[in-house]
Design a protein around this motif. Sequence first.
Motif, PDB file in Angstrom:
ATOM      1  N   UNK A   2      31.957  61.858  21.393  1.00 52.92           N
ATOM      2  CA  UNK A   2      32.365  61.617  20.006  1.00 52.92           C
ATOM      3  C   UNK A   2      33.875  61.659  19.864  1.00 52.92           C
ATOM      4  N   UNK A   3      34.400  60.700  19.087  1.00 53.46           N
ATOM      5  CA  UNK A   3      35.834  60.641  18.777  1.00 53.46           C
ATOM      6  C   UNK A   3      35.974  60.464  17.269  1.00 53.46           C
ATOM      7  N   UNK A   4      36.800  61.285  16.656  1.00 58.63           N
ATOM      8  CA  UNK A   4      37.009  61.176  15.207  1.00 58.63           C
ATOM      9  C   UNK A   4      37.833  59.939  14.886  1.00 58.63           C
ATOM     10  N   UNK A   5      37.421  59.194  13.844  1.00 63.30           N
ATOM     11  CA  UNK A   5      38.154  58.037  13.347  1.00 63.30           C
ATOM     12  C   UNK A   5      38.496  58.267  11.879  1.00 63.30           C
ATOM     13  N   UNK A   6      39.323  57.399  11.304  1.00 60.71           N
ATOM     14  CA  UNK A   6      39.707  57.569   9.899  1.00 60.71           C
ATOM     15  C   UNK A   6      38.520  57.402   8.959  1.00 60.71           C
TER      16      UNK A   6
END
Length: 534
Positions: free
Chosen positions: A216-220
């Motif tokens: 998982x990677x946080x995005x805007x």
Amino acid sequence: MSEKRVRLRISMLGPFSVADAAGTDVTPKGAKNQALMALLALSPGMTRPRRWIEDKLWSTFGAEQASANLRQALSKLRGGLGAAADLLQADRSTITLGPEGIWVDLLDGEVPMDPRTELLQGMDIRDPEFEDWLRIERQELQSRIARATPQQAKGVLIHCRSFAEAPGRGRMVGEVLANQIGEGIAEQVRAWRQSTDSTDPAASLPDSDIQIDCQLVRETDGHSVYIKSVHKPSARILYSKLHHLNRLEDVLESEEATAKTIFEATDQIIGKLPQALDTTRPEARATALSRLGMYRMFSFERDGLREAYGLMKQAHDRDENGIYLAWSSLVRMIQLTEMAEREREALRAEAEELHFKAIELSNDNPLVHAILSRVRGIVMKDPEGCYQMAKTAVEANPASAYAWVSMAEALMMAGRPQEALALSARARNIARTSPFKHWWDTGHCVIAIACNRPQDAIEAGEAAARAAPLSRPAHRHLLALYALEGQLDKARAIATKLGKIEPGFSLDRLVNDETYPVRTLRKKGLLEPIRALL
């Protein structure tokens, strides 16, 4: 049988051949003559009534012509057997191959260990009754091979992992997602999920077969999650996809798009497992057999359904997993509703028996409950039991298209078609990438008809027909829908196609035969417009 008493040696494994006591090749000339000997050699006591033989080899001929063909074949066989001709005995009603002087490799030799061994390889008689007999005998051979090579199905070991930029909720959600895919696999294949020791991440673990990673990677605008499944021994990638999460809760709440990705990953990994795993493993072979059985089952064709049942039986012989009994029960239900066989009560009884055996073996499997929910409702006439089983399936695996369609069908039986339509649409969307998606499309077509939504029904029916051009149920309903909408040219084209893919089809039967499997169309009065085509 002692060597001194053997006068003929008949080989069934591989190409058919016959040798006399001296080892001379006396194989009969002509495929029908060879088939006649094979039928007798594999019959109880090596004897059969004349009429039975005629039905297997000349089923498309009249009785007199079939009888004449049999007499001619017997004459040629005796002429070719030489000194052993007396072993072939015939009277007015029965034909016998003297078992006391005949050795048959399939009966008297050792069971072959190679599952690729084919019975009567290359024998092509082009008679449907003989082909049915040969298919059953080949399935029985595969079952014997499976029983003769006992191995314990230990199960596929799946390691589920999650990675996130920082420890916390994101990593936990990733682990949930990876485990949901692992759980979906374990519903269809004997499998175990492997968990890393959180107190000692460096601790060594047994080597897994499959690894499922979710990163998982946080995005805007939420999170991106990269899902990848790898066959560990070969490092082959079985599935990979980048999926967007608007909210982390989309995983926890089984939001539709996320459920679709989970179902898609599960289905594609299972589809590739037989090629990835060692084929000597029972779970690998059982998975391959059941997967092929599903293709045959969802064809809805008589021969396909028969083959599907045999394949599921072979899968269960390899690995006694209740899921294969559940699929077998569904096959019997489809044969019953499609009027594919004459022995309807026998089919009904077997569907019920398989239902209970599957539950006994795999009561904790949500997919077993989803499959058997429909059997419970249609075969056993138990709508409440149907609903409860569907509810169990949905609660245990809300990412399963099988679970949601079982609930939709349960609601239809409960007289709640509008709710059923909404859940059917959800199931259909989740299963959009499945090779069997026409199953969901056809079901949605029927439910839309019940809800008086002909345009929605046509859209779903056409999708099913595109995905499965030989699917009879989809075409039956499209015919009525086109006639209802006044599209008579399209209706006639569908009728012509049904005449090709469904033996015995006629418009008169569709409209006037009360037992024909179009119950919803008949109940809604939608068969009347078809009379314009008669």
